[in-house]
Design an enzyme around this catalytic site. Structure first.
Site, PDB file in Angstrom:
ATOM      1  N   LEU A   1     -35.241  -5.916   2.749  1.00 33.19           N
ATOM      2  CA  LEU A   1     -36.538  -5.237   2.681  1.00 33.19           C
ATOM      3  C   LEU A   1     -36.762  -4.467   3.983  1.00 33.19           C
ATOM      4  O   LEU A   1     -37.885  -4.322   4.442  1.00 33.19           O
ATOM      5  CB  LEU A   1     -37.668  -6.255   2.473  1.00 33.19           C
ATOM      6  CG  LEU A   1     -37.783  -6.862   1.073  1.00 33.19           C
ATOM      7  CD1 LEU A   1     -38.971  -7.823   1.006  1.00 33.19           C
ATOM      8  CD2 LEU A   1     -37.949  -5.775  -0.004  1.00 33.19           C
TER       9      LEU A   1
ATOM     10  N   PHE B   1     -17.680  -9.740  -3.173  1.00 36.21           N
ATOM     11  CA  PHE B   1     -19.040  -9.360  -2.768  1.00 36.21           C
ATOM     12  C   PHE B   1     -19.128  -9.192  -1.255  1.00 36.21           C
ATOM     13  O   PHE B   1     -20.192  -9.320  -0.670  1.00 36.21           O
ATOM     14  CB  PHE B   1     -20.037 -10.430  -3.233  1.00 36.21           C
ATOM     15  CG  PHE B   1     -19.970 -10.686  -4.715  1.00 36.21           C
ATOM     16  CD1 PHE B   1     -20.639  -9.855  -5.601  1.00 36.21           C
ATOM     17  CD2 PHE B   1     -19.226 -11.735  -5.230  1.00 36.21           C
ATOM     18  CE1 PHE B   1     -20.569 -10.058  -6.972  1.00 36.21           C
ATOM     19  CE2 PHE B   1     -19.150 -11.959  -6.607  1.00 36.21           C
ATOM     20  CZ  PHE B   1     -19.826 -11.122  -7.479  1.00 36.21           C
TER      21      PHE B   1
ATOM     22  N   CYS C   1     -19.986   1.525  -1.174  1.00 40.38           N
ATOM     23  CA  CYS C   1     -20.250   0.736  -2.389  1.00 40.38           C
ATOM     24  C   CYS C   1     -21.563   1.094  -3.086  1.00 40.38           C
ATOM     25  O   CYS C   1     -21.541   1.635  -4.189  1.00 40.38           O
ATOM     26  CB  CYS C   1     -20.233  -0.753  -2.052  1.00 40.38           C
ATOM     27  SG  CYS C   1     -18.597  -1.317  -1.566  1.00 40.38           S
TER      28      CYS C   1
ATOM     29  N   ASP D   1       0.856  -1.177   0.000  1.00 45.29           N
ATOM     30  CA  ASP D   1       0.000   0.000   0.000  1.00 45.29           C
ATOM     31  C   ASP D   1       0.895   1.232   0.000  1.00 45.29           C
ATOM     32  O   ASP D   1       2.003   1.200   0.543  1.00 45.29           O
ATOM     33  CB  ASP D   1      -0.911   0.004   1.242  1.00 45.29           C
ATOM     34  CG  ASP D   1      -2.100   0.921   1.074  1.00 45.29           C
ATOM     35  OD1 ASP D   1      -3.231   0.412   0.893  1.00 45.29           O
ATOM     36  OD2 ASP D   1      -1.917   2.166   1.104  1.00 45.29           O
TER      37      ASP D   1
HETATM   38  C1  UDX Z   1     -22.559  -4.012  -0.154  1.00 42.92           C
HETATM   39  C2  UDX Z   1     -22.963  -5.365  -0.753  1.00 42.92           C
HETATM   40  O1  UDX Z   1     -23.963  -5.959   0.090  1.00 42.92           O
HETATM   41  C3  UDX Z   1     -21.765  -6.269  -0.875  1.00 42.92           C
HETATM   42  O2  UDX Z   1     -22.122  -7.494  -1.508  1.00 42.92           O
HETATM   43  C4  UDX Z   1     -20.698  -5.550  -1.715  1.00 42.92           C
HETATM   44  O3  UDX Z   1     -19.526  -6.326  -1.824  1.00 42.92           O
HETATM   45  C5  UDX Z   1     -20.352  -4.189  -1.117  1.00 42.92           C
HETATM   46  O4  UDX Z   1     -21.549  -3.427  -0.959  1.00 42.92           O
HETATM   47  P1  UDX Z   1     -21.990  -3.147   2.312  1.00 42.92           P
HETATM   48  O5  UDX Z   1     -21.613  -1.841   1.697  1.00 42.92           O
HETATM   49  O6  UDX Z   1     -21.133  -3.730   3.396  1.00 42.92           O
HETATM   50  O7  UDX Z   1     -22.081  -4.277   1.165  1.00 42.92           O
HETATM   51  O8  UDX Z   1     -23.439  -2.940   2.901  1.00 42.92           O
HETATM   52  P2  UDX Z   1     -24.844  -3.677   2.853  1.00 42.92           P
HETATM   53  O9  UDX Z   1     -24.951  -4.681   3.920  1.00 42.92           O
HETATM   54  O10 UDX Z   1     -25.173  -4.115   1.478  1.00 42.92           O
HETATM   55  O11 UDX Z   1     -25.788  -2.451   3.242  1.00 42.92           O
HETATM   56  C6  UDX Z   1     -25.773  -1.266   2.459  1.00 42.92           C
HETATM   57  C7  UDX Z   1     -26.674  -0.219   3.036  1.00 42.92           C
HETATM   58  O12 UDX Z   1     -28.034  -0.575   2.854  1.00 42.92           O
HETATM   59  C8  UDX Z   1     -26.516   0.062   4.532  1.00 42.92           C
HETATM   60  O13 UDX Z   1     -26.520   1.467   4.717  1.00 42.92           O
HETATM   61  C9  UDX Z   1     -27.734  -0.580   5.147  1.00 42.92           C
HETATM   62  O14 UDX Z   1     -28.126   0.070   6.321  1.00 42.92           O
HETATM   63  C10 UDX Z   1     -28.766  -0.391   4.041  1.00 42.92           C
HETATM   64  N1  UDX Z   1     -29.852  -1.377   4.063  1.00 42.92           N
HETATM   65  C11 UDX Z   1     -29.573  -2.697   3.888  1.00 42.92           C
HETATM   66  C12 UDX Z   1     -31.168  -0.955   4.234  1.00 42.92           C
HETATM   67  O15 UDX Z   1     -31.439   0.248   4.376  1.00 42.92           O
HETATM   68  N2  UDX Z   1     -32.170  -1.876   4.210  1.00 42.92           N
HETATM   69  C13 UDX Z   1     -31.930  -3.201   4.026  1.00 42.92           C
HETATM   70  O16 UDX Z   1     -32.901  -3.974   4.000  1.00 42.92           O
HETATM   71  C14 UDX Z   1     -30.599  -3.627   3.866  1.00 42.92           C
END
Ligand code: UDX
Length: 436
Positions: free
Chosen positions: A252, A151, A262, A32
């Site tokens: 949901l 993922f 992401c 890094d």
């Molecule tokens: C996401 C993808 O899930 C993952 O596969 C990818 O590699 C990177 O991006 P992450 O950013 O860790 O992962 O978060 P994630 O668990 O997907 O949640 C994203 C956002 O959605 C959070 O702010 C969470 O609070 C929100 N969320 C999630 C909701 O508002 N409602 C839900 O039902 C699920």
């Protein structure tokens, strides 16, 4: 002979990948450009919070298989090089900034040994892998390039790396696939589905998956808006539709929407790339997904104003949660922190609590007030906002904090608190998408 691996970019993804690959028995060198990050990792310390990864890192550092450096020439013995650098949203538009990916590949090119494989893991606009492969063919024809999107979810990074629900590899020939199968042999042996794709499809899988997830969340938040207008309850609606296996009950959870490093930037970059490709119309719906998502934040602010006053200057608001999701200290594009900052900009005194995210939040918003303990945050508050669903907040006894606050009003921005419990203690309880 066991392969030697390099991991270029040791942020969230790279540090996780490096430690996990070491735990599979590979010798791994992490590189890094940030000397502070490298020093911490080399000392077995994580520069961010991720459950389980701290222990794994410390354990792997002791084996002698894992090391970190700022010196790119250290990758010279590696057979496979994983590129794990960030692709943030560019400053002047929706597209992804590919500077780090391009410079990472450039930086390792002089050290690539004969027959080595560069494997991109970063989320990139479709077409990037092909262009990097062509660039390598000129600068380092002895090496090949493949794409292997990740993922992993924050909070589950180790689990998602070592027991992923699928492995996707974008390759231009059989040899690259054989090498990747050797890397992931023990994970494949668990029965993990293996999907071989071409380079553009592998890149697209990642953004398609994140777009689908974002769509699910915005769909339920759109239903929440309709429920509010029609007098329904989105939590019951979500439960009911979720029993249909074609729909499924995951993602949901209605509330203040998605954030993080992401989902928001990936759907924007996907739209920008589709436009470049002449397929703009195909992804127009993502613009609406983004708009619904941002509107959820505004809806919370609207409820705050209707509960307190249009003019918020006399009010103190306690915000429970700063990170974009629980079990993370990541505040990138956090809906919780955005709401907190907007309320402060509107004149309110805002005190933010978070179990892990106070320091990263303070760096981003130094002018917000922060409290290390929940009771300090809520003291004298005119209103409480529950914006990140840490389990600590579900453990709050509403009657125990009643005497501390000025007004017993709470807005549950995540639909995770026990409404009856709070109401029994005399609290006025609002939740997005639920009418009384
Ligand atoms: C996401 C993808 O899930 C993952 O596969 C990818 O590699 C990177 O991006 P992450 O950013 O860790 O992962 O978060 P994630 O668990 O997907 O949640 C994203 C956002 O959605 C959070 O702010 C969470 O609070 C929100 N969320 C999630 C909701 O508002 N409602 C839900 O039902 C699920």
């Amino acid at each position: 002979m066991t392969l030697t691996l390099s991991v270029v970019g040791c942020g969230y993804l790279g540090a996780t990948h490096a430690a996990c690959m070491s735990s599979l028995g590979f010798t791994v060198i992490g590189v890094d450009t940030d000397p502070n990050k490298v020093e911490m990792l080399q000392n077995g310390e994580l520069p961010f919070y991720e459950p389980g990864l701290d222990t794994l890192l410390a354990q792997e550092m002791k084996t002698g298989r894992l090391s970190f450096t700022t010196d790119f020439s250290a990758v010279k013995d590696a057979d496979v090089h994983f590129v794990c650098v960030g692709t943030p949203q560019s400053k002047d538009g929706l597209a992804a900034d590919l500077t780090y990916v391009r410079s990472a590949v450039e930086a390792i090119a002089p050290y690539l040994k004969d027959g080595s494989l560069v494997v991109g893991k970063s989320t990139v606009p479709v077409g990037t892998a092909q262009s990097l492969r062509e660039q390598l063919a000129k600068n380092a024809p002895q090496a090949d390039l493949a794409w292997n999107p990740e993922f992993l979810r924050e909070g589950f990074a180790v689990e998602d790396t070592l027991t992923p629900n699928r492995l996707v590899v974008g390759v231009a020939n059989d040899r690259a696939e054989v090498i990747l199968k050797e890397v992931y042999e023990s994970i494949i042996a668990l029965g993990t589905p293996w999907i071989r794709a071409d380079l553009p499809t592998a890149e697209l899988v990642k953004v398609a998956a994140n777009s689908f997830l974002a769509t699910k969340i915005s769909f339920i938040n759109a239903m929440a808006e309709v429920c509010e207008a029609a007098g329904g309850d989105v939590t019951v609606l979500a439960q009911a539709i979720g029993y249909d296996p074609r729909i499924g009950n995951k993602f949901l959870q209605a509330g203040i929407g998605f954030g993080g490093g992401c989902l928001p930037k990936d759907i924007r970059a996907f739209m920008a790339r589709a436009e470049e490709l002449g397929a703009k119309q195909a992804l127009e719906f993502l613009r609406e997904i983004d708009a619904i998502n941002l509107r959820a934040r505004q809806r919370v602010i609207d409820v705050v104003r209707s509960e307190l006053s249009e003019d918020l200057t006399q009010y103190k608001i306690a915000v429970l949660g700063a990170t974009f999701k629980p079990d993370s200290d990541d505040v990138r594009d956090s809906p919780a922190l955005d709401i907190a900052a907007q309320l402060q900009a509107a004149g309110a005194t805002v005190v933010v609590h978070d179990p892990k995210g106070i320091e990263p939040a303070r760096k981003r918003f130094p002018n917000l007030e922060y409290a290390q303990v929940i009771t300090d945050a809520v003291k004298g508050a005119d209103l409480l906002l529950h914006l990140t669903e840490w389990k600590e907040y579900r453990a709050i006894d509403p009657s125990a904090i009643s005497a501390l606050v000025k007004n017993k009003i709470i807005i549950d921005g995540r639909n995770m608190l026990d409404r009856e419990l709070w109401r029994k203690s005399g609290w006025k309880f609002h939740a997005l998408g639920r009418t009384d």
